[in-house]
Design an enzyme around this catalytic site. Structure first.
Site, PDB file in Angstrom:
ATOM      1  N   GLY A   1       0.843  -1.271   0.001  1.00 23.88           N
ATOM      2  CA  GLY A   1       0.026   0.248   0.054  1.00 23.88           C
ATOM      3  C   GLY A   1       0.724   1.167   0.143  1.00 23.88           C
ATOM      4  O   GLY A   1       0.394   2.111  -0.579  1.00 23.88           O
TER       5      GLY A   1
ATOM      6  N   GLU B   1       3.790   4.353   6.049  1.00 23.93           N
ATOM      7  CA  GLU B   1       2.742   3.566   5.831  1.00 23.93           C
ATOM      8  C   GLU B   1       1.825   4.131   5.079  1.00 23.93           C
ATOM      9  O   GLU B   1       1.530   5.340   5.277  1.00 23.93           O
ATOM     10  CB  GLU B   1       2.463   3.028   7.264  1.00 23.93           C
ATOM     11  CG  GLU B   1       1.187   2.284   7.242  1.00 23.93           C
ATOM     12  CD  GLU B   1       1.098   0.728   6.658  1.00 23.93           C
ATOM     13  OE1 GLU B   1       1.302   0.962   5.369  1.00 23.93           O
ATOM     14  OE2 GLU B   1       0.675  -0.223   7.312  1.00 23.93           O
ATOM     15  N   ASP B   2       0.565   3.494   4.428  1.00 20.85           N
ATOM     16  CA  ASP B   2      -0.518   4.103   3.749  1.00 20.85           C
ATOM     17  C   ASP B   2      -1.294   4.571   4.621  1.00 20.85           C
ATOM     18  O   ASP B   2      -1.901   5.806   4.669  1.00 20.85           O
ATOM     19  CB  ASP B   2      -0.881   3.156   2.846  1.00 20.85           C
ATOM     20  CG  ASP B   2      -1.349   1.800   3.179  1.00 20.85           C
ATOM     21  OD1 ASP B   2      -1.080   1.899   4.537  1.00 20.85           O
ATOM     22  OD2 ASP B   2      -1.759   0.780   2.387  1.00 20.85           O
TER      23      ASP B   2
ATOM     24  N   ASP C   1      -5.507   2.524  10.854  1.00 21.47           N
ATOM     25  CA  ASP C   1      -6.713   2.274  10.875  1.00 21.47           C
ATOM     26  C   ASP C   1      -6.846   2.172  12.366  1.00 21.47           C
ATOM     27  O   ASP C   1      -7.033   2.884  13.382  1.00 21.47           O
ATOM     28  CB  ASP C   1      -7.120   1.182   9.972  1.00 21.47           C
ATOM     29  CG  ASP C   1      -8.686   0.832   9.899  1.00 21.47           C
ATOM     30  OD1 ASP C   1      -9.406   1.757  10.424  1.00 21.47           O
ATOM     31  OD2 ASP C   1      -9.070  -0.091   9.608  1.00 21.47           O
TER      32      ASP C   1
ATOM     33  N   LYS D   1      -7.150   7.021  10.167  1.00 18.78           N
ATOM     34  CA  LYS D   1      -8.564   6.933  10.170  1.00 18.78           C
ATOM     35  C   LYS D   1      -8.982   6.868  11.774  1.00 18.78           C
ATOM     36  O   LYS D   1      -8.958   5.699  12.240  1.00 18.78           O
ATOM     37  CB  LYS D   1      -9.083   5.490   9.635  1.00 18.78           C
ATOM     38  CG  LYS D   1     -10.169   5.552   8.453  1.00 18.78           C
ATOM     39  CD  LYS D   1     -10.661   4.264   8.394  1.00 18.78           C
ATOM     40  CE  LYS D   1     -10.528   3.777   6.932  1.00 18.78           C
ATOM     41  NZ  LYS D   1     -10.978   2.521   6.724  1.00 18.78           N
TER      42      LYS D   1
ATOM     43  N   VAL E   1     -11.471   3.566   1.727  1.00 22.60           N
ATOM     44  CA  VAL E   1     -10.768   4.332   0.758  1.00 22.60           C
ATOM     45  C   VAL E   1      -9.751   3.204  -0.290  1.00 22.60           C
ATOM     46  O   VAL E   1      -9.202   2.372   0.353  1.00 22.60           O
ATOM     47  CB  VAL E   1     -10.044   5.426   1.397  1.00 22.60           C
ATOM     48  CG1 VAL E   1     -11.170   6.427   2.061  1.00 22.60           C
ATOM     49  CG2 VAL E   1      -9.034   5.043   2.251  1.00 22.60           C
TER      50      VAL E   1
ATOM     51  N   ASP F   1      -5.801  -0.720  -1.581  1.00 22.26           N
ATOM     52  CA  ASP F   1      -6.355  -1.452  -2.355  1.00 22.26           C
ATOM     53  C   ASP F   1      -7.880  -2.162  -1.761  1.00 22.26           C
ATOM     54  O   ASP F   1      -7.854  -1.931  -0.577  1.00 22.26           O
ATOM     55  CB  ASP F   1      -5.902  -2.797  -2.819  1.00 22.26           C
ATOM     56  CG  ASP F   1      -5.541  -3.631  -1.556  1.00 22.26           C
ATOM     57  OD1 ASP F   1      -5.132  -3.228  -0.394  1.00 22.26           O
ATOM     58  OD2 ASP F   1      -5.957  -4.982  -1.723  1.00 22.26           O
TER      59      ASP F   1
ATOM     60  N   ARG G   1      -5.335  -0.191  -6.860  1.00 23.19           N
ATOM     61  CA  ARG G   1      -4.065   0.457  -6.353  1.00 23.19           C
ATOM     62  C   ARG G   1      -3.646   1.643  -7.287  1.00 23.19           C
ATOM     63  O   ARG G   1      -3.108   2.391  -7.073  1.00 23.19           O
ATOM     64  CB  ARG G   1      -2.920  -0.365  -6.241  1.00 23.19           C
ATOM     65  CG  ARG G   1      -3.376  -1.415  -5.095  1.00 23.19           C
ATOM     66  CD  ARG G   1      -1.791  -2.353  -4.839  1.00 23.19           C
ATOM     67  NE  ARG G   1      -2.271  -3.537  -3.957  1.00 23.19           N
ATOM     68  CZ  ARG G   1      -2.435  -3.628  -2.656  1.00 23.19           C
ATOM     69  NH1 ARG G   1      -2.187  -2.452  -1.993  1.00 23.19           N
ATOM     70  NH2 ARG G   1      -2.416  -4.580  -2.204  1.00 23.19           N
TER      71      ARG G   1
END
Ligand code: IMP
Ligand code: MG
Length: 188
Positions: A54, A109-110, A113, A141, A163, A169, A175
């Protein structure tokens, strides 16, 4: 290869997507983060660790916004669970190729969460004797956090929506979107 319009299905204008962060907003924010990281890490030769898959775009754009000597590595982590939710069980699928003792580590990191993946990964890296371990995350998030995770360099806080795009993804799809979008109906 035939190129009739009937065969061309645009993914970027897929009606199941609602654009949340445009290419331009992402680019501008990363520029700012890069400038901040440049001044914080000048002369420290940081090692940026990208979390596959990600964070691939975020890492490649962020590193080009950082104007000081640095190195990069990749790790792959698997967290068991469904395609939209993490279970909390974390496994390292691809580890670092180098020791990190004494290095200044910046994990890239993407999205954070629940925080389960990152809290495991950051603790794991700290236990290897790094001089420092910090985190750059494009998205936060925050409403879903279960473990406290300090994000040292944050792109954007986002609402509790699933998202995709810019590396993120849903079941390996989306992606390649150059922007970040809310996936309206994951089943569609
Ligand atoms: P956490 O352990 O719950 O913080 O999960 C983090 C990982 O879950 C991220 O690295 C993503 O791979 C995935 N993830 C969480 N939220 C989303 C989302 O909205 N879209 C795509 N992937 C997500
Ligand atoms: Mg991830």
């Amino acid at each position: 290869m035939a190129t009739s319009s009937a065969q061309f299905t645009s993914e970027f204008s897929n009606p199941n997507l609602d654009i949340l962060l445009s290419e331009e907003r992402i680019r501008d924010r990363i520029k700012d983060l890069g400038a901040q990281i440049t001044s914080d890490y000048a002369g420290l030769n940081p090692l940026l660790i990208g979390v596959l898959k990600g964070a691939c775009f975020f890492l490649s754009d962020l590193m080009r916004a950082i104007d000081t000597r640095l190195g990069i590595e990749f790790m792959a982590i698997s967290s068991y669970g469904s395609s939209t939710r993490t279970s909390g069980e974390v496994r390292i699928m691809k580890d670092l190729d180098v020791p990190i003792e004494g290095r200044h580590i910046l994990v890239v990191e993407d999205i954070v969460d629940t925080g389960l993946t990152l809290s495991y990964l950051l603790a794991n890296l700290k236990s290897r004797g790094a001089a420092s371990v910090k985190l750059a995350a494009l998205l936060d998030k925050f409403e879903r956090r279960q473990r406290e995770v300090k994000i040292d360099y944050l792109g954007f806080q986002i609402p509790d929506e699933f998202v995709v795009g810019y590396g993120l993804d849903f079941a390996e799809r989306y992606r390649n979107l150059p922007f970040i979008a809310v996936l309206k109906n994951p089943e569609a």
